[in-house]
Design an enzyme around this catalytic site. Structure first.
Site, PDB file in Angstrom:
ATOM      1  CG  ASP A  14      -0.104  -0.188   2.418  1.00 42.87           C
ATOM      2  OD1 ASP A  14       0.851  -0.703   2.715  1.00 42.87           O
ATOM      3  OD2 ASP A  14      -0.827   0.261   3.643  1.00 42.87           O
ATOM      4  CG  HIS A 243      -4.658   0.842   5.253  1.00 43.59           C
ATOM      5  ND1 HIS A 243      -5.510   0.216   6.034  1.00 43.59           N
ATOM      6  CD2 HIS A 243      -4.161  -0.731   5.226  1.00 43.59           C
ATOM      7  CE1 HIS A 243      -5.638  -1.002   6.023  1.00 43.59           C
ATOM      8  NE2 HIS A 243      -4.507  -1.443   5.481  1.00 43.59           N
TER       9      HIS A 243
HETATM   10  O1  RIB Z   1      -1.642  -1.089   9.830  1.00 45.33           O
HETATM   11  C1  RIB Z   1      -1.311  -0.488   8.353  1.00 45.33           C
HETATM   12  C2  RIB Z   1      -0.131   0.220   8.183  1.00 45.33           C
HETATM   13  O2  RIB Z   1       1.081  -0.325   8.043  1.00 45.33           O
HETATM   14  C3  RIB Z   1      -0.165   0.339   6.369  1.00 45.33           C
HETATM   15  O3  RIB Z   1       0.987   1.679   6.137  1.00 45.33           O
HETATM   16  C4  RIB Z   1       0.871  -0.793   5.983  1.00 45.33           C
HETATM   17  O4  RIB Z   1       1.443  -0.526   4.943  1.00 45.33           O
HETATM   18  C5  RIB Z   1       1.492  -0.795   7.208  1.00 45.33           C
HETATM   19  O5  RIB Z   1       2.494  -0.749   7.627  1.00 45.33           O
HETATM   20 CA    CA Z   2       2.989   1.913   5.652  1.00 44.75          CA
END
Ligand code: RIB
Ligand code: CA
Length: 314
Positions: A14, A243
């Site tokens: 993400d 996220h």
């Molecule tokens: O809980 C989600 C987060 O934790 C995001 O930033 C994902 O990349 C991990 O770092």
């Molecule tokens: Ca992250």
């Protein structure tokens, strides 16, 4: 004028989408990226970040490597689910043009912020170790930070534990320093990111755009959907949160999330709830509000923004 941003990342799938959105959006100027220990070891986060910039044809965006372990506690062993959602290395060709820059990320953050006119928004989307270390090392940077937009935290439910979200849980001492630093803070927690899922159908639509960023995003989100359906099922199958990309989209269009200006602090001692973002919605503590905490998100708008921005080329 585009908003200047620095992304602090633990690239992961993400984070990779967030980096592409920040690099390709006409509303943002990605000044650089700093990497931190989180989803995987920091050297993997660095290689993954370089692969992303290579892949979208922007190898010149500066990348500096940062802290390799939490501030004040042993490295928490990463829960299995994350390896299925992220893996250690992104499914992209090894970086050939993009290069990690000399010098530690913390020192680059300090130099860059002190030399700025106070117009660079910090966007940490991994554990807050780099940001907290920079603040401790050179508090003068605080007056140069207009806003910190954090992907992290959770009110109703955690993901690393029942109480805590991963970015805060991995380095709660660092998170506590940052949320109490006195600068404007927007927090995009799981309560918001879990309301803005990207589906397998959206991945097909991304692929049809035919751009490098959209193809990579489809690949990463499909991996996330596999991991979430298997280990952290959401309120519907065949969809997953992205996220970090939501945090970047919230800078481009703040109306994509619904925030509450409240006192927030981070638990660093309690055995069962270490890493919890304690949200004082009813102001029981008598403390002033320090965080704009997002509790909802606009999923259709999020998907539309991803399509528009990732459909662009450098
Ligand atoms: O809980 C989600 C987060 O934790 C995001 O930033 C994902 O990349 C991990 O770092
Ligand atoms: Ca992250």
């Amino acid at each position: 004028m585009p908003t200047k941003v620095i992304l602090d990342v633990d690239t992961g799938t993400d984070d990779a989408v967030a980096l592409m959105v920040a690099a390709l959006s006409p509303d943002l100027e990605l000044v650089g990226a700093t990497t931190v220990n989180g989803n995987t070891a920091v050297h993997n986060c660095t290689e993954n970040t370089l692969r992303v910039f290579d892949w979208i044809g922007l190898p010149e965006i500066p990348v500096h490597q940062g802290m390799s372990r939490p501030l004040a506690r042993e490295q928490m062993t990463q829960l299995n689910p994350a390896s299925r959602i992220h893996g250690d290395l992104l499914d992209l060709p090894q970086a050939t043009k993009a290069r990690v820059q000399p010098g530690h990320a913390v020192d680059w953050l300090i130099e860059t912020l002190l030399a700025s006119s106070g117009d660079i928004t910090l966007v940490p989307v991994g554990p807050l170790t780099n940001i907290a270390t920079a603040i401790q090392k050179e508090p003068r940077i605080l007056e140069r930070i207009p806003e910190i937009v954090i992907m992290g935290g959770a009110h109703h439910h955690g993901n690393s534990t029942a109480s805590a979200e991963f970015n805060i849980w991995l380095d709660p001492e660092a998170a506590r320093i940052v949320v109490n630093c006195g600068r404007p803070i927007r927090m995009i927690p799981l309560d918001a990111t879990h309301q803005a899922l990207v589906s397998l159908d959206d991945c097909s639509a991304l692929r049809n755009l035919g751009t490098p960023a959209a193809e990579a995003a489809a690949r990463f989100v499909e991996k996330r959907i596999d991991g979430y359906d298997a280990t952290q099922p959401m309120h519907r199958p065949n969809a997953a949160p992205v996220h970090d990309a939501l945090a970047v989209c919230a800078i481009i269009d703040p109306t994509i999330v619904t925030t509450h200006h409240i006192p927030v602090d981070v638990e660093t001692n309690a055995e069962l709830s270490v890493g919890r973002t304690v949200c004082d919605f009813r102001f029981r503590s008598g403390r002033p509000a320090n965080v704009h905490f997002a509790m909802d998100a606009d999923e259709p708008k999020f998907v539309r923004m991803l399509m528009e921005i990732l459909g662009r080329t450098a």
